[in-house]
Write a protein that holds these residues in place. Structure first.
Motif, PDB file in Angstrom:
ATOM      1  N   VAL A  31       0.838  -1.209   0.000  1.00 14.08           N
ATOM      2  CA  VAL A  31       0.000   0.000   0.000  1.00 14.08           C
ATOM      3  C   VAL A  31       0.867   1.251   0.000  1.00 14.08           C
ATOM      4  O   VAL A  31       0.541   2.229  -0.687  1.00 14.08           O
ATOM      5  N   ASP A  32       1.979   1.246   0.724  1.00 11.47           N
ATOM      6  CA  ASP A  32       2.883   2.407   0.712  1.00 11.47           C
ATOM      7  C   ASP A  32       3.372   2.704  -0.705  1.00 11.47           C
ATOM      8  O   ASP A  32       3.418   3.858  -1.138  1.00 11.47           O
ATOM      9  N   LYS A  33       3.732   1.660  -1.445  1.00 11.85           N
ATOM     10  CA  LYS A  33       4.186   1.847  -2.831  1.00 11.85           C
ATOM     11  C   LYS A  33       3.046   2.368  -3.707  1.00 11.85           C
ATOM     12  O   LYS A  33       3.250   3.221  -4.567  1.00 11.85           O
ATOM     13  N   TYR A  34       1.859   1.836  -3.480  1.00 11.21           N
ATOM     14  CA  TYR A  34       0.681   2.254  -4.245  1.00 11.21           C
ATOM     15  C   TYR A  34       0.376   3.726  -3.986  1.00 11.21           C
ATOM     16  O   TYR A  34       0.183   4.496  -4.931  1.00 11.21           O
ATOM     17  N   VAL A  35       0.352   4.119  -2.727  1.00 11.50           N
ATOM     18  CA  VAL A  35       0.058   5.508  -2.375  1.00 11.50           C
ATOM     19  C   VAL A  35       1.124   6.442  -2.950  1.00 11.50           C
ATOM     20  O   VAL A  35       0.801   7.520  -3.461  1.00 11.50           O
ATOM     21  N   ALA A  36       2.392   6.052  -2.907  1.00 11.01           N
ATOM     22  CA  ALA A  36       3.461   6.878  -3.489  1.00 11.01           C
ATOM     23  C   ALA A  36       3.233   7.048  -4.993  1.00 11.01           C
ATOM     24  O   ALA A  36       3.424   8.146  -5.544  1.00 11.01           O
ATOM     25  N   PHE A  37       2.805   5.982  -5.658  1.00  6.80           N
ATOM     26  CA  PHE A  37       2.510   6.080  -7.083  1.00  6.80           C
ATOM     27  C   PHE A  37       1.321   7.014  -7.323  1.00  6.80           C
ATOM     28  O   PHE A  37       1.357   7.866  -8.214  1.00  6.80           O
ATOM     29  N   LEU A  38       0.261   6.862  -6.521  1.00  6.38           N
ATOM     30  CA  LEU A  38      -0.906   7.738  -6.663  1.00  6.38           C
ATOM     31  C   LEU A  38      -0.500   9.199  -6.482  1.00  6.38           C
ATOM     32  O   LEU A  38      -0.916  10.073  -7.252  1.00  6.38           O
ATOM     33  N   ALA A  39       0.323   9.465  -5.477  1.00 10.84           N
ATOM     34  CA  ALA A  39       0.792  10.830  -5.212  1.00 10.84           C
ATOM     35  C   ALA A  39       1.598  11.366  -6.402  1.00 10.84           C
ATOM     36  O   ALA A  39       1.491  12.542  -6.757  1.00 10.84           O
ATOM     37  N   SER A  40       2.394  10.508  -7.027  1.00  7.88           N
ATOM     38  CA  SER A  40       3.186  10.949  -8.179  1.00  7.88           C
ATOM     39  C   SER A  40       2.287  11.327  -9.355  1.00  7.88           C
ATOM     40  O   SER A  40       2.606  12.258 -10.104  1.00  7.88           O
ATOM     41  N   LEU A  41       1.167  10.620  -9.515  1.00 11.42           N
ATOM     42  CA  LEU A  41       0.235  10.969 -10.578  1.00 11.42           C
ATOM     43  C   LEU A  41      -0.423  12.321 -10.321  1.00 11.42           C
ATOM     44  O   LEU A  41      -0.595  13.121 -11.243  1.00 11.42           O
ATOM     45  N   VAL A  42      -0.782  12.573  -9.063  1.00  9.54           N
ATOM     46  CA  VAL A  42      -1.375  13.859  -8.696  1.00  9.54           C
ATOM     47  C   VAL A  42      -0.373  14.977  -8.981  1.00  9.54           C
ATOM     48  O   VAL A  42      -0.726  16.025  -9.532  1.00  9.54           O
ATOM     49  N   LYS A  43       0.896  14.746  -8.649  1.00 11.51           N
ATOM     50  CA  LYS A  43       1.933  15.758  -8.914  1.00 11.51           C
ATOM     51  C   LYS A  43       2.087  16.034 -10.396  1.00 11.51           C
ATOM     52  O   LYS A  43       2.479  17.127 -10.792  1.00 11.51           O
ATOM     53  N   LYS A  44       1.782  15.056 -11.234  1.00  7.58           N
ATOM     54  CA  LYS A  44       1.843  15.242 -12.685  1.00  7.58           C
ATOM     55  C   LYS A  44       0.615  15.979 -13.210  1.00  7.58           C
ATOM     56  O   LYS A  44       0.500  16.224 -14.403  1.00  7.58           O
ATOM     57  N   GLY A  45      -0.334  16.285 -12.320  1.00  9.67           N
ATOM     58  CA  GLY A  45      -1.510  17.046 -12.711  1.00  9.67           C
ATOM     59  C   GLY A  45      -2.730  16.213 -13.062  1.00  9.67           C
ATOM     60  O   GLY A  45      -3.722  16.755 -13.549  1.00  9.67           O
ATOM     61  N   LEU A  46      -2.679  14.923 -12.808  1.00 11.98           N
ATOM     62  CA  LEU A  46      -3.831  14.075 -13.104  1.00 11.98           C
ATOM     63  C   LEU A  46      -4.826  14.102 -11.957  1.00 11.98           C
ATOM     64  O   LEU A  46      -4.447  14.247 -10.793  1.00 11.98           O
TER      65      LEU A  46
END
Length: 150
Positions: A52-67
């Motif tokens: 889940v930590d890896k998943y949340v980090a990935f989700l956060a990276s998508l938000v940072k990309k503007g998605l």
């Protein structure tokens, strides 16, 4: 990505997304991990936290990309051929609840949307792929109208 585990997806998640074509993304992963893989780990709950930590980090990276990101919670798993999946149903449910809790808890911190499970539990065989597969049938995906099968 029908049939892809969260663990497998997170090995190279950017390989599956074309950032030139998408602005919004809805992700639903983890059911197969709970039913077959996490309970096989030496410490299933720790393996769940790590995933889940890896998943949340990935989700956060998508938000940072503007998605605009939405993540769907996991429904209860039920039985397969009237027998439990790997691990006890209680442990699988505990891991599923932990994944949903962590995804929901982190949604505000990382500015993505958490969506509660959309399938009533436990899953029924008619909601699964042919031959009583372990995968949810695409006909039961929440946003099936947006799936690009090409």
């Amino acid at each position: 990505l029908d049939g892809k585990t969260l663990h497998g997806f997170l090995k190279d998640p950017y390989n599956y997304l074309n950032f030139d074509k998408i602005k919004d993304v809805v992700l639903y992963f983890g059911n197969i991990d709970v039913r077959f893989h996490l309970c096989r780990q030496k410490v299933p709950m720790q393996a769940t936290f790590d995933l889940v930590d890896k998943y949340v980090a990935f989700l956060a990276s998508l938000v940072k990309k503007g998605l605009k990101v939405k993540v769907q919670g996991l429904p209860q798993t039920g039985l397969y051929k009237m027998k439990p999946f790997y691990g006890s149903q209680e442990l699988r449910n505990e891991l599923r609840e932990e994944i949903n809790f962590e995804l929901k808890r982190n949604a505000n911190n990382y500015d993505y949307e958490y969506q509660a499970p959309w399938i009533n539990h436990p899953l029924q065989f008619f909601q699964m792929e042919a031959r009583q597969s372990v995968h949810i049938c695409p006909d039961w995906y929440l946003h099936k109208e947006f799936i690009d099968v090409s």
